[in-house]
Design an enzyme around this catalytic site. Structure first.
Site, PDB file in Angstrom:
ATOM      1  N   LYS A  72      33.871  43.085  38.076  1.00 40.47           N
ATOM      2  CA  LYS A  72      35.168  42.444  37.839  1.00 40.47           C
ATOM      3  C   LYS A  72      35.883  43.125  36.673  1.00 40.47           C
ATOM      4  O   LYS A  72      37.075  43.425  36.750  1.00 40.47           O
ATOM      5  CB  LYS A  72      34.968  40.953  37.522  1.00 40.47           C
ATOM      6  CG  LYS A  72      34.598  40.131  38.748  1.00 40.47           C
ATOM      7  CD  LYS A  72      34.096  38.739  38.366  1.00 40.47           C
ATOM      8  CE  LYS A  72      33.653  37.955  39.592  1.00 40.47           C
ATOM      9  NZ  LYS A  72      32.980  36.693  39.275  1.00 40.47           N
ATOM     10  N   GLN A  91      31.554  32.666  34.472  1.00 43.67           N
ATOM     11  CA  GLN A  91      30.673  33.106  35.553  1.00 43.67           C
ATOM     12  C   GLN A  91      29.599  32.036  35.822  1.00 43.67           C
ATOM     13  O   GLN A  91      28.906  31.599  34.908  1.00 43.67           O
ATOM     14  CB  GLN A  91      30.016  34.437  35.171  1.00 43.67           C
ATOM     15  CG  GLN A  91      29.145  35.046  36.249  1.00 43.67           C
ATOM     16  CD  GLN A  91      29.938  35.501  37.475  1.00 43.67           C
ATOM     17  OE1 GLN A  91      31.017  36.069  37.364  1.00 43.67           O
ATOM     18  NE2 GLN A  91      29.393  35.240  38.658  1.00 43.67           N
ATOM     19  N   ASP A 122      39.892  31.140  38.334  1.00 38.60           N
ATOM     20  CA  ASP A 122      38.946  30.884  39.435  1.00 38.60           C
ATOM     21  C   ASP A 122      39.406  29.696  40.288  1.00 38.60           C
ATOM     22  O   ASP A 122      38.870  29.453  41.357  1.00 38.60           O
ATOM     23  CB  ASP A 122      37.552  30.570  38.866  1.00 38.60           C
ATOM     24  CG  ASP A 122      36.549  31.673  39.180  1.00 38.60           C
ATOM     25  OD1 ASP A 122      36.834  32.503  40.073  1.00 38.60           O
ATOM     26  OD2 ASP A 122      35.484  31.696  38.525  1.00 38.60           O
TER      27      ASP A 122
END
Ligand code: NAD
Length: 314
Positions: free
Chosen positions: A54, A98, A121
């Site tokens: 990422k 994460q 997200d």
């Protein structure tokens, strides 16, 4: 019939070029690039790989990307404090936590502390709720990527029967909402679902996000259906290593589907492209509309409108 392969890698590359262009414009207008920070707690090897990928792609697109790697023993309270300081940092537009987190940390508690305007997200209850009631929101990256791939091959979604296998918060549930909003008749399947093969044979589009290798067999696929494989499963390669496979028996399903995504090279690259897209959109919205979710959606429609114009003319 041999299915056309949906090349997620190439489609993601085209999308990232658009985003890079928007990042350049943003930098000129605001004197800084959009900023993304990825927070990783602990040393989960798969998470470390994702976080590196990422960060690398974010930098390649011109975003300012930071990784914050915290020790496994970081307390929930300390993590909340760190997120709160990232919320206050005006150079950061996107915060990605994460998952999974170490067992002593409640992910819902921490996700709720992320500023919803920076929640790239799309996991904060504010964004989840707005998406559920059909209001502009930052939607999760994988479902957005799947919808993009589907729209790449079929322009009129309304009225189609779609089966989504898996109902996790990060893939199946939000994807069902997005597809329902697009006018599809969505069936959501999970482990307890009975007669999954029969349900699958009726679907114009099958999306599998179960994490179960070989779950969707070739004879489950209606001739001419579109098959999108979200699953990423590590299987023993028989030589002491492993290979990555999806949920769909690819060769069999290719004999019946009209279009199918490979694993790897299908949904995976789209997930990262949409993380960059969400970050760019969040930056634009924060800079011009005080982080309004409507701004995020407006920005994405503008970028995607230009992209589909290109796709149709090529
Ligand atoms: P999860 O474990 O949170 O949820 C899995 C869902 O699938 C559950 O609802 C479960 O009931 C259902 N399920 C499992 N086995 C089933 C079966 N045999 N029949 C019917 N339903 C079944 O998983 P997740 O986080 O949503 O991820 C699912 C898969 O997608 C995993 O392989 C994951 O690695 C992959 N994934 C890929 C991407 C990407 O970018 N390509 C992103 C996220 C997740």
């Amino acid at each position: 019939m041999t299915a056309a392969r949906i090349d997620g890698k190439a489609i993601a590359t085209a999308l990232k070029l658009r985003i890079a262009n928007d990042v350049g414009t943003f930098q000129l207008q605001h004197g800084r690039p959009p900023g993304l920070v990825v927070v990783l707690v602990g040393q989960d090897p798969a998470s470390e790989v994702y976080v590196r990928a990422k960060a690398k792609q974010a930098r390649a697109t011109g975003l300012q990307s930071r990784q914050l790697v915290l020790p496994t023993e970081t307390s929930e309270m300390r993590l909340v404090e760190i997120i709160e300081s990232l919320n206050r940092d005006t150079s950061i537009d996107g915060i990605l936590l994460q998952l999974p987190l170490p067992a002593h940390i409640n992910p819902f508690r921490v996700l709720e502390t992320i500023d919803p305007a920076k929640d790239v997200d799309g996991f904060h209850p504010y964004n989840v709720g707005r998406l559920a009631v059909g209001q502009p929101a930052i939607a999760p990256c994988t479902p957005l990527g799947v919808l993009h791939l589907i729209k790449h091959v079929v322009h009129a979604l309304a009225g189609l029967d779609v089966l989504v296998i898996g109902r996790s918060n990060i893939v199946g549930k939000p994807l069902g909402t997005l597809l329902g909003d697009a006018g599809c008749t969505v069936t959501g399947a999970q482990l307890q679902t009975r007669n999954l093969s029969d349900i699958c044979r009726r679907a114009d589009i099958v999306v599998s996000a179960a994490g179960s290798p070989g779950l969707v067999r070739g004879d489950w696929v209606k001739p001419g259906a579109i098959v999108i494989d979200v699953g990423i499963n590590r299987v023993d390669d028989g030589h002491g290593g492993y290979s990555l496979v999806g949920d769909v028996a690819f060769d069999e399903a290719s004999e019946r589907a009209s279009h199918i995504t490979p694993v790897p090279g299908g949904v995976g690259p789209m997930t990262i492209a949409y993380l960059l897209m969400n970050t760019m959109s969040a930056a634009w919205s924060r800079a011009t509309l005080r982080g309004s979710p409507a701004g995020v959606n407006q920005f994405q429609l503008k970028t995607l409108g230009r992209l589909s114009g290109t796709a149709r003319s090529s």
